[in-house]
Design an enzyme around this catalytic site. Structure first.
Site, PDB file in Angstrom:
ATOM      1  CE  LYS A  22      13.100 -50.865 -28.397  1.00 23.31           C
ATOM      2  NZ  LYS A  22      12.670 -50.855 -29.809  1.00 23.31           N
ATOM      3  CG  ASN A  23      14.813 -47.794 -30.605  1.00 17.87           C
ATOM      4  OD1 ASN A  23      14.640 -49.018 -30.582  1.00 17.87           O
ATOM      5  ND2 ASN A  23      13.843 -46.930 -30.442  1.00 17.87           N
ATOM      6  NE  ARG A  94       8.167 -51.338 -38.354  1.00 18.76           N
ATOM      7  CZ  ARG A  94       7.768 -51.526 -39.612  1.00 18.76           C
ATOM      8  NH1 ARG A  94       6.938 -52.505 -39.894  1.00 18.76           N
ATOM      9  NH2 ARG A  94       8.205 -50.753 -40.566  1.00 18.76           N
ATOM     10  CB  CYS A 118       3.740 -52.901 -35.957  1.00 18.73           C
ATOM     11  SG  CYS A 118       3.966 -51.241 -35.357  1.00 18.73           S
ATOM     12  NE  ARG A 123       6.945 -48.627 -37.196  1.00 20.61           N
ATOM     13  CZ  ARG A 123       7.625 -49.075 -36.128  1.00 20.61           C
ATOM     14  NH1 ARG A 123       7.060 -49.919 -35.308  1.00 20.61           N
ATOM     15  NH2 ARG A 123       8.873 -48.699 -35.955  1.00 20.61           N
ATOM     16  CG  ASP A 307       9.879 -44.309 -29.499  1.00 24.12           C
ATOM     17  OD1 ASP A 307      11.019 -44.631 -29.881  1.00 24.12           O
ATOM     18  OD2 ASP A 307       8.866 -44.483 -30.199  1.00 24.12           O
ATOM     19  CB  ILE A 329       5.905 -39.918 -35.453  1.00 24.91           C
ATOM     20  CG1 ILE A 329       6.640 -38.681 -34.943  1.00 24.91           C
ATOM     21  CG2 ILE A 329       6.852 -40.890 -36.163  1.00 24.91           C
ATOM     22  CD1 ILE A 329       7.459 -37.939 -35.961  1.00 24.91           C
ATOM     23  NE  ARG A 399       9.356 -56.193 -29.798  1.00 32.03           N
ATOM     24  CZ  ARG A 399       8.973 -55.781 -31.004  1.00 32.03           C
ATOM     25  NH1 ARG A 399       7.714 -55.841 -31.364  1.00 32.03           N
ATOM     26  NH2 ARG A 399       9.850 -55.316 -31.857  1.00 32.03           N
TER      27      ARG A 399
HETATM   28  C1  EPZ Z   1      12.373 -45.971 -35.166  1.00 30.77           C
HETATM   29  O1  EPZ Z   1      11.420 -46.665 -35.952  1.00 30.77           O
HETATM   30  C2  EPZ Z   1      12.275 -46.555 -33.759  1.00 30.77           C
HETATM   31  N1  EPZ Z   1      12.611 -47.978 -33.790  1.00 30.77           N
HETATM   32  C3  EPZ Z   1      10.869 -46.363 -33.212  1.00 30.77           C
HETATM   33  O2  EPZ Z   1      10.862 -46.832 -31.872  1.00 30.77           O
HETATM   34  C4  EPZ Z   1      10.549 -44.869 -33.200  1.00 30.77           C
HETATM   35  O3  EPZ Z   1       9.225 -44.687 -32.762  1.00 30.77           O
HETATM   36  C5  EPZ Z   1      10.723 -44.295 -34.614  1.00 30.77           C
HETATM   37  O4  EPZ Z   1      12.062 -44.564 -35.095  1.00 30.77           O
HETATM   38  C6  EPZ Z   1      10.513 -42.788 -34.654  1.00 30.77           C
HETATM   39  O5  EPZ Z   1      11.421 -42.176 -33.785  1.00 30.77           O
HETATM   40  C7  EPZ Z   1      13.918 -48.338 -33.822  1.00 30.77           C
HETATM   41  O6  EPZ Z   1      14.818 -47.508 -33.838  1.00 30.77           O
HETATM   42  C8  EPZ Z   1      14.198 -49.814 -33.809  1.00 30.77           C
HETATM   43  P1  EPZ Z   1      10.792 -43.998 -38.855  1.00 30.77           P
HETATM   44  P2  EPZ Z   1      11.421 -46.456 -37.570  1.00 30.77           P
HETATM   45  O7  EPZ Z   1      11.300 -44.630 -40.086  1.00 30.77           O
HETATM   46  O8  EPZ Z   1      12.797 -46.308 -38.051  1.00 30.77           O
HETATM   47  C9  EPZ Z   1       7.140 -43.373 -41.845  1.00 30.77           C
HETATM   48  C10 EPZ Z   1      10.089 -48.013 -30.018  1.00 30.77           C
HETATM   49  O9  EPZ Z   1       9.076 -47.874 -29.324  1.00 30.77           O
HETATM   50  N2  EPZ Z   1       7.997 -44.040 -42.832  1.00 30.77           N
HETATM   51  O10 EPZ Z   1      11.497 -42.806 -38.286  1.00 30.77           O
HETATM   52  O11 EPZ Z   1      10.580 -47.537 -38.156  1.00 30.77           O
HETATM   53  C11 EPZ Z   1       6.720 -44.293 -40.695  1.00 30.77           C
HETATM   54  O12 EPZ Z   1       5.559 -45.023 -41.053  1.00 30.77           O
HETATM   55  C12 EPZ Z   1       9.999 -47.931 -31.524  1.00 30.77           C
HETATM   56  O13 EPZ Z   1      11.252 -48.208 -29.561  1.00 30.77           O
HETATM   57  C13 EPZ Z   1       7.556 -44.127 -44.155  1.00 30.77           C
HETATM   58  O14 EPZ Z   1       6.468 -43.695 -44.492  1.00 30.77           O
HETATM   59  O15 EPZ Z   1      10.637 -45.074 -37.686  1.00 30.77           O
HETATM   60  C14 EPZ Z   1       6.470 -43.312 -39.578  1.00 30.77           C
HETATM   61  O16 EPZ Z   1       5.180 -42.775 -39.741  1.00 30.77           O
HETATM   62  C15 EPZ Z   1       8.552 -47.741 -32.001  1.00 30.77           C
HETATM   63  N3  EPZ Z   1       8.363 -44.730 -45.056  1.00 30.77           N
HETATM   64  C16 EPZ Z   1       7.503 -42.206 -39.821  1.00 30.77           C
HETATM   65  O17 EPZ Z   1       7.903 -42.344 -41.192  1.00 30.77           O
HETATM   66  C17 EPZ Z   1       9.598 -45.237 -44.731  1.00 30.77           C
HETATM   67  O18 EPZ Z   1      10.305 -45.756 -45.610  1.00 30.77           O
HETATM   68  C18 EPZ Z   1       8.753 -42.326 -38.958  1.00 30.77           C
HETATM   69  O19 EPZ Z   1       9.248 -43.643 -39.101  1.00 30.77           O
HETATM   70  C19 EPZ Z   1      10.021 -45.136 -43.395  1.00 30.77           C
HETATM   71  C20 EPZ Z   1       9.210 -44.528 -42.451  1.00 30.77           C
END
Ligand code: EPZ
Length: 420
Positions: A22-23, A94, A118, A123, A307, A329, A399
């Site tokens: 999915k991701n 998102r 969320c 996030r 995840d 995370i 989802r």
């Molecule tokens: C991706 O989300 C995945 N989603 C998430 O999977 C996964 O948990 C996450 O990466 C971490 O591996 C998809 O790929 C669609 P991040 P993403 O940016 O990109 C903070 C699932 O269950 N952050 O790596 O949104 C954020 O709040 C989903 O399939 C900022 O602060 O995750 C988090 O604490 C859930 N500012 C951390 O970084 C930013 O601009 C990691 O987020 C971006 C992120």
């Protein structure tokens, strides 16, 4: 709202086919906006999030058609006719935010709704915005939307992420592929889904070095062309069903699973007593003896994936001994804990860590799914529990997991969906 009923206590036995990730599929679909040519994606999972992304890209003007008759190959392409990503779609998913980079790179402008928080955390998307500004975009926030535009082309820049972000890496990698000049993305995410996106962009004509490392060097090109790309298998689905085989005391072959995408998940599950053997087209997973408490701390890839945290916690709930599960995370990703405790688990949360004291067995109960991965962890607990477990609000599950009840029932689980 649909519910899923499980009567536990039956060891799983058989084969589960692992679907496309999915991701990986979501950013790859967004990448289709980087060219007017057709991008053909195969091994696309059948998920609610894929339908949401399809609707989003269609309203941007892309034509999206099924190819062949396996229902897992789509062709995307066409001119961008609308550069606005509306709130009512972005708030549902998102990952919609991943259209921002491609829209700026192709159309020079974008108006994308802020995704909002969320269940698992606030996030924010500040890293996405800062990086795009470094590539020359002018960004204004107003009315809950990001208004971004660039005069002419984006320009290459050297970007250092203060911490690892999967989405920011993906947005900026796509934008940089059409920027004028060289972009360096330092401290980039290394998840296999990033590598899959980069491989597809290269097939489309992008020039990217350092794929698989935390430093991506992109030399922008004037235009990208169409390509055909097969999406990698889903490593989180793989880890989730490995936990299902282990928690039920069974033995399951995970067809198409890639061992080398599992990172620390493989080591941690083996430490906990799960037997995982690589075979030609997948992984054989079984529990030969008891499970024992093992610590896990979520980290960016190749560390233990956030995840997989909820699913692993369900497994540790019935292991012998104690384990400490630390979530580094997201700030609120323990919502499955009170639900697991309703089933007899003994889990105490202290800040970012949960202490799990293994119990001899769980008992079935009505429980509430709160987010995608928590939903699966409750199903895992239901597989092990004595009696009946009813998981409510399974729209979360749909989802990200395709045909869960069918896949588990085919391996002997007593599980059914009750339309509600
Ligand atoms: C991706 O989300 C995945 N989603 C998430 O999977 C996964 O948990 C996450 O990466 C971490 O591996 C998809 O790929 C669609 P991040 P993403 O940016 O990109 C903070 C699932 O269950 N952050 O790596 O949104 C954020 O709040 C989903 O399939 C900022 O602060 O995750 C988090 O604490 C859930 N500012 C951390 O970084 C930013 O601009 C990691 O987020 C971006 C992120």
């Amino acid at each position: 709202m649909d519910r899923i009923r499980i009567r536990g206590g039956r060891p799983l036995s058989g084969e589960i086919v692992i679907g496309g990730a999915k991701n990986a599929a979501l950013p790859l679909m967004a990448a289709a906006m980087l060219t007017e040519d057709r991008l053909v994606l195969s091994n696309v999972p059948r998920l609610a999030d894929i339908q949401t992304m399809t609707a989003l890209l269609a309203q941007h003007g892309l034509a999206i058609e099924a190819v062949g008759n396996d229902g897992r190959t789509i062709s995307l392409g066409g001119p961008i006719r609308n550069t606005e990503a509306p709130y009512d779609i972005v708030r549902k998913m998102r990952a919609s935010f991943l259209v921002l980079g491609p829209l700026l790179a192709r159309a020079g402008e974008a108006r994308v709704s802020l995704p909002g928080g969320c269940g698992i955390g606030a996030r924010p998307i500040d890293l996405h915005l800062k990086g795009l500004e470094q590539l020359g975009a002018r960004i204004v926030l107003e009315g809950g939307y990001i208004d971004a535009r660039v005069d002419g082309r984006l320009r290459g820049a050297s970007i250092v992420f203060p911490f690892v972000s999967v989405g920011a890496t993906e947005n900026l990698l796509m934008a940089a592929s059409l920027a004028d000049g060289r972009t360096v993305l330092a401290n980039a995410a290394r998840e296999p889904e990033i590598g899959d996106l980069a491989a597809c962009l290269v097939a489309m004509g992008a020039r990217i070095e350092g794929i698989g490392s935390d430093k991506l060097v992109v030399d922008g090109v004037d235009a990208l062309h169409g390509a055909e790309h097969a999406i990698i298998p889903d490593r989180i689905e793989t880890g989730s069903y490995a936990c299902a085989a282990a928690i039920s005391g069974g033995s399951v072959f995970l067809r198409h699973a890639h061992q080398d995408h599992l990172g620390a998940t493989l080591r941690t599950l083996r430490e906990a007593g799960v037997d995982i053997q690589e075979q030609p087209d997948g992984l054989m997973v079984q529990r030969l003896n008891g499970l024992h408490g093992t610590d896990a701390m979520t980290e960016p890839y190749p560390g233990f994936p956030t995840d997989m945290q909820a699913q692993f916690m369900a497994l540790m709930a019935v292991a012998e001994g104690a384990s400490m599960v630390t979530e580094t995370i997201f700030e609120n990703r323990f919502m499955h804990v009170p639900e697991l405790n309703r089933m007899g688990a003994r889990i105490n949360v202290h800040g970012a860590s949960a202490i799990v004291r293994g119990v001899p067995g769980l008992s079935g109960a009505p429980v509430m799914a709160t987010d995608l991965r928590a939903s699966l962890s409750l199903i895992l607990a239901g597989l092990a529990a004595k009696g009946e477990t009813m998981v409510n609000r399974v729209y979360h599950l749909d989802r990200g997991y395709e045909a869960v009840e069918q896949k588990l029932a085919a391996c002997g689980a007593d599980i059914e969906r009750i339309a509600g």
